[in-house]
Write an enzyme that holds these catalytic residues in place. Structure first.
Site, PDB file in Angstrom:
ATOM      1  N   ALA A  66       0.841  -1.194   0.000  1.00 14.65           N
ATOM      2  CA  ALA A  66       0.000   0.000   0.000  1.00 14.65           C
ATOM      3  C   ALA A  66       0.875   1.243   0.000  1.00 14.65           C
ATOM      4  O   ALA A  66       2.069   1.189   0.321  1.00 14.65           O
ATOM      5  CB  ALA A  66      -0.912   0.002   1.223  1.00 14.65           C
ATOM      6  N   GLY A 112      -0.798  -5.193   1.078  1.00 19.60           N
ATOM      7  CA  GLY A 112      -2.054  -5.086   0.352  1.00 19.60           C
ATOM      8  C   GLY A 112      -2.026  -5.773  -0.997  1.00 19.60           C
ATOM      9  O   GLY A 112      -3.060  -6.191  -1.508  1.00 19.60           O
ATOM     10  N   GLU A 115      -2.724  -9.341  -0.245  1.00 20.93           N
ATOM     11  CA  GLU A 115      -4.136  -9.405   0.149  1.00 20.93           C
ATOM     12  C   GLU A 115      -5.046  -9.304  -1.072  1.00 20.93           C
ATOM     13  O   GLU A 115      -6.079  -9.976  -1.139  1.00 20.93           O
ATOM     14  CB  GLU A 115      -4.433  -8.301   1.162  1.00 20.93           C
ATOM     15  CG  GLU A 115      -3.777  -8.567   2.509  1.00 20.93           C
ATOM     16  CD  GLU A 115      -3.897  -7.412   3.478  1.00 20.93           C
ATOM     17  OE1 GLU A 115      -4.390  -7.619   4.596  1.00 20.93           O
ATOM     18  OE2 GLU A 115      -3.494  -6.281   3.121  1.00 20.93           O
ATOM     19  N   GLU A 135       3.369  -6.085   7.465  1.00 22.09           N
ATOM     20  CA  GLU A 135       2.739  -4.998   8.207  1.00 22.09           C
ATOM     21  C   GLU A 135       3.250  -4.846   9.640  1.00 22.09           C
ATOM     22  O   GLU A 135       3.381  -3.724  10.145  1.00 22.09           O
ATOM     23  CB  GLU A 135       1.215  -5.180   8.222  1.00 22.09           C
ATOM     24  CG  GLU A 135       0.517  -4.808   6.913  1.00 22.09           C
ATOM     25  CD  GLU A 135       0.462  -5.958   5.928  1.00 22.09           C
ATOM     26  OE1 GLU A 135      -0.259  -5.852   4.933  1.00 22.09           O
ATOM     27  OE2 GLU A 135       1.162  -6.980   6.142  1.00 22.09           O
TER      28      GLU A 135
END
Length: 260
Positions: A66, A112, A115, A135
């Site tokens: 991200a 992300g 994900e 993360e």
């Protein structure tokens, strides 16, 4: 379809979405997430599209994570809203799409990015792919479904290890633990995705959509997956695709499914 951060191409029944921010290693920012959401919704409504391939531009990254600069100063409430909206507009949307989505992971799929790949119906990877959820090294946890979908795919223990170490695994290891289905050389990645898509497109799109719903139901708390399967199985008997499929089988010919 014109977008700033993604490319959308259609060829007959196959569509391809390419995340196109190569200078940022295709990192997900707010605008890119919104554009992906719009593109998936448009393609889902297009009856001509039977399979969607999702990939990243360039040779280095699918999505390298991200865009941290967008949320580095967020409050608790803003962080929760960020995750909730992400689930609603993109990650849950992709998982529950009735059109099959294949993630072609070409390089880094981190945070992300992983994900997003996990929200697709299945994944293939290039030999140079690296996958992980880093993360916790930033003092936060995966917020776009990583703590839920990763254990479903690789098991609780391996998911815990990947999340807690914040490390990356290779494409071969990802295949060995069930995170990806196939590993191939980068130049063969999209041709393999297209080959798999062609096999999918030979079958009933109505039955596939029903199967996606039934499989997903089995991973949702409080939902009777067997009940969804039974209902879906019965519903198929009322479709034109079922009539065509069974007739073609009895007549010893290939079916020509109308998609109804």
């Amino acid at each position: 379809m014109k977008f700033n951060n993604i490319l959308v191409e259609k060829s007959a029944a196959l569509a391809q979405i390419t995340i196109n921010r190569p200078k940022k290693l295709n990192a997900l920012n707010k605008e890119t997430i919104a554009e992906l959401s719009d593109a998936f919704k448009i393609l889902e409504e297009d009856d001509a599209v039977k399979v969607i391939i999702l990939t990243g531009s360039g040779e280095k990254a699918f999505v390298a994570g991200a865009d941290i600069s967008e949320f580095a100063d967020f409050s608790i409430e803003e962080g929760q809203t960020l995750a909730k909206k992400g689930h609603e507009i993109l990650f849950d949307l992709v998982e529950n799409l009735s059109t099959p989505v294949i993630a072609a992971v070409n390089g880094f799929a981190l945070g992300g990015g992983l994900e997003l790949a996990m929200s697709c119906h299945f994944r293939i990877a290039s030999t140079n792919a690296k996958m992980g959820l880093p993360e916790v090294s930033l003092g936060v946890i995966p917020g776009y479904g990583g703590t839920q979908r990763l254990p479903q795919l690789v098991g609780k223990g391996k998911a815990m290890e990947m999340i807690m170490t914040a490390g990356m695994i290779s494409a071969d290891e990802a295949k060995s633990v069930g995170l990806v289905n196939h590993v191939t050389e980068q130049e063969e990645l999209l041709p393999l995705a297209e080959k798999l898509a062609s096999k999918i497109m030979r079958n009933s799109s109505v039955a596939i959509a029903t199967a996606i719903k039934a499989v997903n139901a089995g991973f949702k708390d409080g939902v009777d997956g067997f009940g969804i399967e039974i209902t879906g199985f019965g519903d198929c008997f009322g479709t034109d695709d079922f009539a065509e499929g069974t007739t073609a089988f009895l007549e010893k010919r290939r079916p020509d499914f109308p998609g109804k």
